[in-house]
Design an enzyme around this catalytic site. Structure first.
Site, PDB file in Angstrom:
ATOM      1  N   ARG A   1       0.858  -1.180   0.000  1.00 42.77           N
ATOM      2  CA  ARG A   1       0.000   0.000   0.000  1.00 42.77           C
ATOM      3  C   ARG A   1       0.901   1.239   0.000  1.00 42.77           C
ATOM      4  NH1 ARG A   1      -5.258  -0.898   0.700  1.00 42.77           N
ATOM      5  NH2 ARG A   1      -5.918  -2.935   1.515  1.00 42.77           N
TER       6      ARG A   1
ATOM      7  N   GLY B   1      20.211  16.289 -14.467  1.00 41.02           N
ATOM      8  CA  GLY B   1      20.342  17.720 -14.742  1.00 41.02           C
ATOM      9  C   GLY B   1      19.114  18.512 -14.350  1.00 41.02           C
TER      10      GLY B   1
ATOM     11  N   ASN C   1      17.169  17.744 -11.867  1.00 40.08           N
ATOM     12  CA  ASN C   1      17.242  17.850 -10.412  1.00 40.08           C
ATOM     13  C   ASN C   1      18.237  18.922  -9.968  1.00 40.08           C
ATOM     14  OD1 ASN C   1      15.437  15.712 -10.269  1.00 40.08           O
ATOM     15  ND2 ASN C   1      17.032  14.181  -9.992  1.00 40.08           N
TER      16      ASN C   1
ATOM     17  N   LEU D   1      30.976   9.922  -1.364  1.00 44.27           N
ATOM     18  CA  LEU D   1      31.179   8.653  -0.655  1.00 44.27           C
ATOM     19  C   LEU D   1      29.972   8.259   0.173  1.00 44.27           C
ATOM     20  CD1 LEU D   1      34.758   9.542   0.666  1.00 44.27           C
ATOM     21  CD2 LEU D   1      34.146   8.508  -1.547  1.00 44.27           C
ATOM     22  N   GLY D   2      28.782   8.700  -0.221  1.00 49.73           N
ATOM     23  CA  GLY D   2      27.581   8.363   0.523  1.00 49.73           C
ATOM     24  C   GLY D   2      27.600   8.977   1.911  1.00 49.73           C
TER      25      GLY D   2
ATOM     26  N   ASP E   1      22.776  14.978  -6.795  1.00 47.29           N
ATOM     27  CA  ASP E   1      22.418  16.115  -7.645  1.00 47.29           C
ATOM     28  C   ASP E   1      22.526  17.429  -6.869  1.00 47.29           C
ATOM     29  OD1 ASP E   1      21.888  14.299  -9.679  1.00 47.29           O
ATOM     30  OD2 ASP E   1      19.793  14.080  -9.073  1.00 47.29           O
TER      31      ASP E   1
ATOM     32  N   ALA F   1      15.502  23.243   3.717  1.00 51.67           N
ATOM     33  CA  ALA F   1      16.201  24.523   3.866  1.00 51.67           C
ATOM     34  C   ALA F   1      16.690  24.739   5.291  1.00 51.67           C
ATOM     35  CB  ALA F   1      15.290  25.667   3.435  1.00 51.67           C
TER      36      ALA F   1
END
Length: 478
Positions: free
Chosen positions: A219, A231, A233, A391-392, A422, A463
């Site tokens: 669900r 691009g 993004n 590197l995550g 991005d 933000a």
């Protein structure tokens, strides 16, 4: 260095401590009771033959013929200064900030403020084309009061004129920042500072579920559908940051309705499906539409037109079928502006050979390029171009001929990590456009990418988290 008035002193403060720190060629423009400016050239204030350089307040603008105190008609200061806003609105009991605040639902205030924004846009375009500054730093009370409305309005006016001029003569536009040393916080854009190219754009579908189990029925708690592709993004993040950006690429009939600035193609664009569950994301990426030679030629023409006015170009994402592996390399060779390249596999290999300003692989893409687990930072140095390797959860490493820097996010984050890379690219492109130091670029990129993990979809960021993270990300050199 002799400082003959407070505006020139303010420009020095911005250069040493504020929005123009590390930038040697810019225009500082406080907008208050009057409008004066300081031109910085080569790291020093430029006075001109009679000390009048930067007096942009008396530049003529095509808004009207109102008489200025200087005796001329149609000066910028006649329409865009604080005194002009109050005078033209017709209520001396109000401040300029009051007029700006009323612009949302008072037609007279909207007209007065709109004239001010248009006048400012025309004047800044002229200065940009004449001086080619890296930045224009706006300050003053009017800037503080009107940052949102002025940002959108000025961006519209300046883009239209600057694109026309840039296409004709290859000019590159300036970024515009809000002053940070007590002079305001308006943030708008002049012209096309950053251009993003998405050759394999997509319609992104994001599902959020409780738990993802193969073979089970799920669900869906939340569905988000929006234009995507790396691009796209990047451009969305830059737009949210208030940076002037233009995006183009290929778009099929359905996606083209959502991306009107893209080059139309006959086939439908791909879809991507992201399933987010428990802080992890599972992606399903279609290969993309077949691009014809004529469609590729049309894209090259559009690229040449837009890149002429760009300060930085971002080439991002996979290549659709029909394009050669060296498609990005060809765009890098055509670009008059520095290029940030974020792709994978053979397109990355060919792109590196073409000499971009920076490549941004993640650690898995770097491993595929090398054919083994990368040895960082040593392997980055062998590529011959600056490399920002993400590197995550471990942050990123930035390797250039000038040095090596590492930065980590503030801590473990749960969310949707698909747009983090991005957002990182967006921050890097902004840093290059503004001429920031590498260490500053890396810290900002890691903070922004961490904030993007907290966004429900790629192409956005939290933000409040970004503001918090920006103050705690540290960079180590070496």
């Amino acid at each position: 260095m002799a400082l003959t008035h407070d505006v020139r002193a303010g420009g020095v403060a911005e250069h040493e401590f504020g929005a123009a720190r590390g930038v040697d060629d810019f225009l500082f423009l406080p907008i208050g009771t009057g409008i004066a400016g300081t031109v910085f050239a080569g790291g020093r204030p430029y006075r001109g033959a009679d000390g009048m350089a930067g007096e942009i307040g008396h530049a003529p603008v095509p808004i009207g013929e109102e008489l200025c105190a200087c005796g001329q008609r149609g000066c910028l200061e006649t329409y865009a200064s604080a005194a002009a806003l109050v005078r033209r609105y017709g209520d001396p009991g109000l401040s300029a900030a009051d007029v700006v605040a009323r612009a949302a639902d008072d037609p007279r205030a909207a007209q007065v403020f709109g004239d001010a924004v248009r006048a400012l846009g025309f004047a800044l375009t002229t200065y940009t084309m004449l001086l080619d500054p890296a930045l224009i730093v706006l300050g003053g009370g009017v800037g503080r009061s009107g940052r949102d409305a002025a940002g959108a309005g000025a961006r519209r006016v300046v883009r239209a004129r600057d694109l026309a001029g840039a296409a004709a003569r290859g000019a590159r536009a300036a970024g515009v920042l809000g002053g940070t040393v007590g002079c305001g916080d308006l943030r708008v854009g002049a012209g096309v500072v950053i251009l993003t190219i998405t050759l394999n754009a997509a319609l992104d579908v994001t599902y959020r579920v409780d738990g993802l189990r193969p073979g089970a029925t799920h669900r869906v708690q939340d569905v988000r559908v929006r234009p995507g592709g790396k691009g796209v993004n990047v451009a969305a993040v830059l737009e949210q940051l208030g940076e002037p950006v233009t995006a183009t690429g290929f778009a099929g009939p359905e996606l083209g309705a959502r991306l009107p600035g893209f080059v139309p193609i006959a086939a439908e664009s791909r879809r991507t499906v992201t399933v987010v569950s428990g802080g992890e994301a599972t992606l399903f990426n279609e290969p993309g539409p077949l691009i014809s030679p004529g469609e590729w030629d049309a894209l090259l023409g559009e690229f040449d037109r837009l890149a002429a006015g760009a300060r930085v170009v971002v080439l991002s994402g996979s290549l659709p079928p029909g394009l050669p592996d060296d498609a990005y390399a060809r765009l890098i060779e055509r670009s008059p502006a520095p290029v940030v390249l974020d792709t994978d596999g053979e397109p990355l290999r060919h792109g590196i050979a073409a000499g971009p300003a920076l490549v941004k692989p993640n650690v898995d893409e770097l491993a595929r390029l090398l054919g083994r687990k990368p040895d960082l930072p040593a392997d980055c140095l062998t590529l011959g171009v600056p490399v920002a390797a993400t590197l995550g959860a471990h942050g990123a490493v930035l390797v250039t001929p000038d040095g090596v820097w590492r930065a980590r996010p503030p801590g473990a984050l749960a969310g949707n990590p698909t747009g983090a890379g991005d957002a990182f690219t967006a921050a890097v492109a902004r840093g290059l456009a503004q001429g920031r130091d590498w260490a500053v670029v890396l810290a900002d990129a890691v903070a922004l990418s961490a904030a993007a993990v907290l966004s429900p979809v790629a192409g956005g960021y939290d933000a409040a988290a970004y503001r918090d993270f920006a103050g705690v990300v540290t960079v180590e050199e070496g």
